[in-house]
Design a protein around this motif. Structure first.
Motif, mmCIF file in Angstrom:
data_model
loop_
_atom_site.group_PDB
_atom_site.id
_atom_site.type_symbol
_atom_site.label_atom_id
_atom_site.label_comp_id
_atom_site.label_asym_id
_atom_site.label_seq_id
_atom_site.Cartn_x
_atom_site.Cartn_y
_atom_site.Cartn_z
ATOM 1 N N VAL A 27 -7.598 28.030 6.769
ATOM 2 C CA VAL A 27 -7.340 28.984 5.685
ATOM 3 C C VAL A 27 -8.565 29.870 5.406
ATOM 4 O O VAL A 27 -8.595 30.598 4.411
ATOM 5 C CB VAL A 27 -6.937 28.249 4.391
ATOM 6 N N LEU A 28 -9.535 29.827 6.300
ATOM 7 C CA LEU A 28 -10.761 30.605 6.088
ATOM 8 C C LEU A 28 -10.569 32.073 6.415
ATOM 9 O O LEU A 28 -9.847 32.427 7.335
ATOM 10 C CB LEU A 28 -11.896 30.069 6.982
ATOM 11 N N ASP A 29 -11.265 32.902 5.674
ATOM 12 C CA ASP A 29 -11.428 34.302 6.054
ATOM 13 C C ASP A 29 -12.788 34.446 6.722
ATOM 14 O O ASP A 29 -13.757 33.789 6.327
ATOM 15 C CB ASP A 29 -11.375 35.210 4.810
ATOM 16 N N ASN B 278 -17.374 30.498 19.360
ATOM 17 C CA ASN B 278 -16.754 29.912 18.175
ATOM 18 C C ASN B 278 -17.407 30.418 16.889
ATOM 19 O O ASN B 278 -16.716 30.758 15.928
ATOM 20 C CB ASN B 278 -16.836 28.387 18.234
ATOM 21 N N LEU B 279 -18.724 30.476 16.871
ATOM 22 C CA LEU B 279 -19.413 30.959 15.671
ATOM 23 C C LEU B 279 -19.084 32.422 15.387
ATOM 24 O O LEU B 279 -18.857 32.811 14.238
ATOM 25 C CB LEU B 279 -20.929 30.785 15.823
ATOM 26 N N ILE B 280 -19.073 33.233 16.440
ATOM 27 C CA ILE B 280 -18.776 34.658 16.269
ATOM 28 C C ILE B 280 -17.333 34.856 15.805
ATOM 29 O O ILE B 280 -17.028 35.783 15.052
ATOM 30 C CB ILE B 280 -19.065 35.430 17.575
ATOM 31 N N LYS B 281 -16.445 33.948 16.212
ATOM 32 C CA LYS B 281 -15.048 33.999 15.754
ATOM 33 C C LYS B 281 -14.949 33.703 14.259
ATOM 34 O O LYS B 281 -14.139 34.303 13.552
ATOM 35 C CB LYS B 281 -14.224 32.977 16.545
ATOM 36 N N ARG B 282 -15.796 32.800 13.774
ATOM 37 C CA ARG B 282 -15.755 32.393 12.370
ATOM 38 C C ARG B 282 -16.580 33.283 11.450
ATOM 39 O O ARG B 282 -16.276 33.436 10.275
ATOM 40 C CB ARG B 282 -16.262 30.953 12.223
ATOM 41 N N LEU B 283 -17.674 33.844 11.996
ATOM 42 C CA LEU B 283 -18.642 34.583 11.181
ATOM 43 C C LEU B 283 -18.914 35.951 11.795
ATOM 44 O O LEU B 283 -18.966 36.083 13.021
ATOM 45 C CB LEU B 283 -19.965 33.804 11.089
ATOM 46 N N GLN B 284 -19.090 36.937 10.955
ATOM 47 C CA GLN B 284 -19.482 38.261 11.445
ATOM 48 C C GLN B 284 -20.982 38.236 11.725
ATOM 49 O O GLN B 284 -21.808 38.353 10.817
ATOM 50 C CB GLN B 284 -19.159 39.327 10.396
ATOM 51 N N MET B 285 -21.321 38.050 12.991
ATOM 52 C CA MET B 285 -22.724 37.899 13.358
ATOM 53 C C MET B 285 -22.952 38.435 14.765
ATOM 54 O O MET B 285 -22.000 38.578 15.557
ATOM 55 C CB MET B 285 -23.155 36.431 13.274
#
Length: 347
Positions: free
Chosen positions: A232-234, A313-320
């Motif tokens: 449910v994360l944005d 995976n990190l880039i999918k979850r976070l704008q970085m």
């Protein structure tokens, strides 16, 4: 008669003194001071000329391990609060695992730290001794299939090349550094960057999850719990300032503005990370960041994700940026489980 009674009393006092030796460290604070002195080459608080690197400060040497064990055993006999007991138990359990076979923790430029104590005429000899010990230990470890991963290997090679390029390193010492650099040039790292790639690595990782989270769940159980929150994360923007090295973990620096709670572990910069994280006032953005890090942590250390997989995976979850993702993944590799200090805010 009185003479016999006097001699008998002296003998009893002597036997009592022998049977009950005082603890070498009498408080949590005393033990922490002793650990900081022992780990001078790992967490350098400022070397000054004239300081000496002693034999028991050569990282993961037999003398070092013996001294550290003595400090831990003293702590186990003290009256401590629950958080302190958890720290001690965690550190004592870690003695069973493969850490001691890697004399040079790759997140720290131990060589640079040792060379900073240039006022000691003994330092070059101790550095040479330690480099030889590190190489011998790595050789011995490989016989038990204990190998550095490629991130650790790359970091160690960079430290050696920096020392070789320095004008401040004695030529005689530099030749030993070159020899160790040549040794690492032909070293074959293990395939997995996570702890699961080591013998007993899964159990070692489990002990870290238990300590940092304060809960006892298997990695697969953690995956189920995290997925309920992650789905449910944005996606949020990553806007934390990243340091230039891994000398202090990202999580240690993330908590740098929080009230300090003293700890014993050099890898946590002598801070009680779970206690400090639990006391932090976290925003939804903070929680999303930590969830992404926990997910990647288990992916790397339990599911054997590669470094590129973890970055994606990190880039999918976070704008970085890819560079920011690279740093965070390396930090997760070097400091397993630390992100689970924040689990009480999320589950």
């Amino acid at each position: 008669m009185y003479k016999k009674l006097f001699l008998s009393s002296l003998l009893c006092l002597f036997l009592a003194a022998c049977s009950k030796q005082p603890q070498p460290y009498e408080s949590f604070e005393d033990a922490q001071v002793a650990l900081k002195a022992l780990n001078m080459a790992l967490v350098q608080t400022g070397a000054t000329k004239g300081n000496n690197i002693e034999k028991d400060q050569l990282v993961f040497s037999d003398a070092y391990l013996t001294k550290r064990h003595t400090i831990y055993q003293s702590l186990m006999g003290m009256e401590l609060n629950l958080n302190q007991i958890a720290q001690v138990n965690y550190l004592v359990i870690a003695e069973r695992f493969p850490e001691r076979y890697f004399n040079w923790p790759a997140q720290v430029n131990v060589l640079k730290n040792m060379l900073a104590f240039e006022g000691s005429k003994n330092t070059p000899d101790n550095v040479i001794t330690w480099l030889k010990l590190t190489q011998d230990t790595l050789d011995s470890a490989q016989q038990s299939n204990l190998k550095l991963n490629k991130v650790e290997l790359t970091l160690l090679q960079s430290y050696l090349l920096s020392a070789i390029a320095s004008n401040n390193v004695q030529p005689a010492l530099k030749s030993h550094i070159r020899a160790f650099s040549d040794y690492l040039a032909s070293y074959k790292p293990r395939g997995s960057v996570g702890l699961r790639g080591l013998p007993n690595g899964t159990q070692w990782y489990q002990s870290k999850l238990n300590y940092f989270s304060g809960e006892v769940h298997s990695p697969l159980e953690w995956v189920t719990l995290l997925n309920e929150k992650i789905k449910v994360l944005d996606r949020v923007e990553f806007d934390s300032k990243l340091p230039t090295s891994h000398q202090k973990s990202f999580l240690v620096q993330y908590l740098s503005d929080e009230k300090l709670i003293e700890g014993l572990d050099w890898q946590a910069n002598y801070q009680d990370l779970p206690a400090m994280a639990s006391a932090m006032d976290m925003s939804d953005k903070d929680k999303t960041l930590m969830l992404a890090m926990m997910e990647s942590d288990i992916g790397i250390h339990y599911h054997a994700w590669t470094l590129p997989q973890a970055k994606v995976n990190l880039i999918k979850r976070l704008q970085m940026s890819p560079e920011e993702a690279q740093y965070l993944v390396e930090d997760i590799i070097l400091y397993p489980g630390q992100s689970f200090s924040f689990i009480q805010h999320i589950i």
